[in-house]
Design an enzyme around this catalytic site. Structure first.
Site, PDB file in Angstrom:
ATOM      1  CG  ASP A  30      -2.058   0.946   1.122  1.00 46.62           C
ATOM      2  OD1 ASP A  30      -1.857   2.077   0.646  1.00 46.62           O
ATOM      3  OD2 ASP A  30      -3.177   0.564   1.509  1.00 46.62           O
ATOM      4  CB  THR A  66      -6.495   2.346   0.304  1.00 46.79           C
ATOM      5  OG1 THR A  66      -5.323   3.056   0.696  1.00 46.79           O
ATOM      6  CG2 THR A  66      -6.309   0.853   0.561  1.00 46.79           C
ATOM      7  CG  ASN A  87     -10.192   4.968   1.269  1.00 44.34           C
ATOM      8  OD1 ASN A  87     -10.256   4.079   0.422  1.00 44.34           O
ATOM      9  ND2 ASN A  87      -9.051   5.511   1.648  1.00 44.34           N
ATOM     10  CG  ASP A 187      -1.192   4.201   3.114  1.00 44.79           C
ATOM     11  OD1 ASP A 187      -1.319   5.023   2.194  1.00 44.79           O
ATOM     12  OD2 ASP A 187      -1.940   4.168   4.117  1.00 44.79           O
ATOM     13  CG  HIS A 191      -0.928   8.381   5.368  1.00 41.57           C
ATOM     14  ND1 HIS A 191      -1.494   9.361   4.594  1.00 41.57           N
ATOM     15  CD2 HIS A 191      -1.468   7.209   4.933  1.00 41.57           C
ATOM     16  CE1 HIS A 191      -2.325   8.809   3.721  1.00 41.57           C
ATOM     17  NE2 HIS A 191      -2.319   7.511   3.905  1.00 41.57           N
ATOM     18  CG  ASP A 234      -2.906   1.349  -2.633  1.00 42.19           C
ATOM     19  OD1 ASP A 234      -1.693   1.589  -2.498  1.00 42.19           O
ATOM     20  OD2 ASP A 234      -3.713   1.456  -1.691  1.00 42.19           O
ATOM     21  CG  HIS A 340      -2.666   8.296  -0.812  1.00 39.08           C
ATOM     22  ND1 HIS A 340      -3.861   7.644  -1.012  1.00 39.08           N
ATOM     23  CD2 HIS A 340      -2.249   7.933   0.427  1.00 39.08           C
ATOM     24  CE1 HIS A 340      -4.129   6.902   0.057  1.00 39.08           C
ATOM     25  NE2 HIS A 340      -3.171   7.056   0.953  1.00 39.08           N
TER      26      HIS A 340
END
Ligand code: AMP
Ligand code: ZN
Ligand code: ZN
Length: 402
Positions: A30, A66, A87, A187, A191, A234, A340
């Site tokens: 991810d 995602t 999401n 991911d 973040h 992703d 993202h």
């Protein structure tokens, strides 16, 4: 004697048909941005590249988040067609909410349109399994893989790999030939600390070791040469900052509307009589973001056809974050590291595509590949017919196969 011959013939045909079935292990890291592979800290990826295929980047679909993109990868459809448009989103008719933190929502098949590859495969007598993947836990038997694990964020990474290996060690008639596997770390740390941080680079090194662990364990069961290993992500990640925020509610406070999302993309549903005013005022103040009416979204986003998309879509410039009134007080808590979800054509949003195995060319580098084309690629590897109503095109990706 005749009965025996018939049975022998049947057995022979079953065994030869199955013996020809390939294996694919589809791994997702991810948020692993395409250029993390160019930082000289990924020796295992480098060695796979030499015996397989590496794309410059993997272009996600919009929004570069995602759930929409994992489901695009396994369906070959844009989010506007497969229904997982974000999401977090709402069915405005029933009021039901889809969000990835709700087990009930992610397992509810009503949200998922299209057909995931595991469903296409099982229809063709190919057994499938998933060690985590958005959409793999749906509550209809014919729509989930034969074997799957319910998502558990903290599950140990080696345990995930061992789970896959145990599936591959099952007796032949129970063994899955298509398996997915998922890791969140790039991911999570992207973040938290941003894509240019030491913490993120340390994570990349650890994930490279995970690839090595996967290869090593496939070797230990003597399947390294028979499994096609496809590694994707992703989306990518870009640096954000609390200084680059825009409170769009400030412009529209006087109107009545529903607003969902924050950061890279916000959707607004004004009361019908306010629709034009809300749009006009956001357009007039358009700075570090773009605002679109749903029916005027540029075609290249492929984000206008689904009924759950609101009438107004606001997309922040890469690195900028859209915020709302409720976030003002604690703005320093938000958008410190990376994010993202932005325009999927921006390179910062692009992910990786690396593959190796008996079906895949060796020592081959290609340009950018689109994630909508992975579903038809999987169908081609297994020699099965893809669903007709997809957005992906085999012609755009088949050249990576032998
Ligand atoms: P985001 O960065 O908001 O686009 O989402 C990333 C998060 O999605 C990860 O940190 C995971 O916690 C979550 N996630 C990934 N796969 C699944 C899954 N299959 N079920 C539930 N949550 C998931
Ligand atoms: Zn993601
Ligand atoms: Zn993320």
């Amino acid at each position: 004697m005749k009965k025996f011959l018939c049975f022998a013939l049947f057995l022979f045909s079953v065994l030869t048909i199955n013996a020809q079935q390939p294996y694919v292990l589809l791994v997702s890291f991810d948020g692993f941005r395409w250029d993390y592979l160019n930082r000289n800290i990924t020796p295992t990826f480098d060695s796979i590249k030499q015996i397989g295929v590496k794309a410059l980047s993997l272009q996600p679909s919009f929004p570069s988040k995602t759930f929409p993109n994992h489901y695009t990868i396994v369906t070959g459809m844009y989010p506007e067609h497969h229904g997982i448009i974000s999401n977090f989103f709402k069915n405005r008719v029933t009021g039901d909410i889809y969000k990835l933190s709700s087990k009930e929502a992610v397992q509810n098949s009503q949200w998922y349109d299209g057909e995931a590859f595991w469903q296409t495969a099982e229809k063709n007598n190919i057994k499938t399994a998933s060690y985590f993947w958005p959409g793999s836990e749906v509550d209809l038997n014919y729509r989930h893989p034969s074997y799957f694990e319910e998502y558990e964020h903290e599950r140990d990474y080696s345990m995930r790999i061992d789970g896959v290996i145990n599936w591959l060690r099952l007796p032949y008639d129970q063994r899955p030939h298509f398996i997915t596997l998922y890791f969140d770390a790039a991911d999570t740390y992207g973040h938290r600390y941003g894509p240019n941080s030491n913490e993120l680079n340390e994570t990349i090194k650890k994930l490279d070791k995970i690839v090595s662990e996967i290869s090593g364990k496939l070797k230990s069961i003597e399947m390294q040469d028979s499994v096609n290993l496809i590694i994707v992500s992703d989306h990518g990640m870009t640096e954000t900052s609390p200084d680059k925020t825009i409170n769009i509610e400030e412009f529209i406070n006087e109107y009545v509307y529903e607003l969902d999302g924050d950061g890279p993309v916000v959707m607004i549903q004004p009361e019908t009589k306010f629709k034009d005013s809300v749009y006009s005022i956001l357009k007039r103040n358009e700075n570090h973001y773009k605002v679109y009416k749903k029916n005027e979204m540029p075609g290249y986003y492929h984000f206008s056809e689904h009924p759950f998309i609101y009438d107004i879509i606001v997309i922040a410039d890469v690195g900028w974050s859209l915020i709302k009134n409720s976030m003002l007080e604690k703005i320093n808590n938000y958008f410190r590291g990376g994010n993202h979800g932005y325009d999927n054509h921006h390179l910062d949003m692009h992910g990786i595509f690396v593959a190796t195995g008996p079906a895949i060319k060796s020592n081959y580098t290609t340009g950018t590949i689109r994630n909508i084309d992975i579903y038809p690629l999987l169908c081609r590897i297994f020699s099965i017919t893809p669903r007709s109503t997809i957005d992906g095109e085999i012609e755009k990706i088949e050249f990576i196969l032998k």
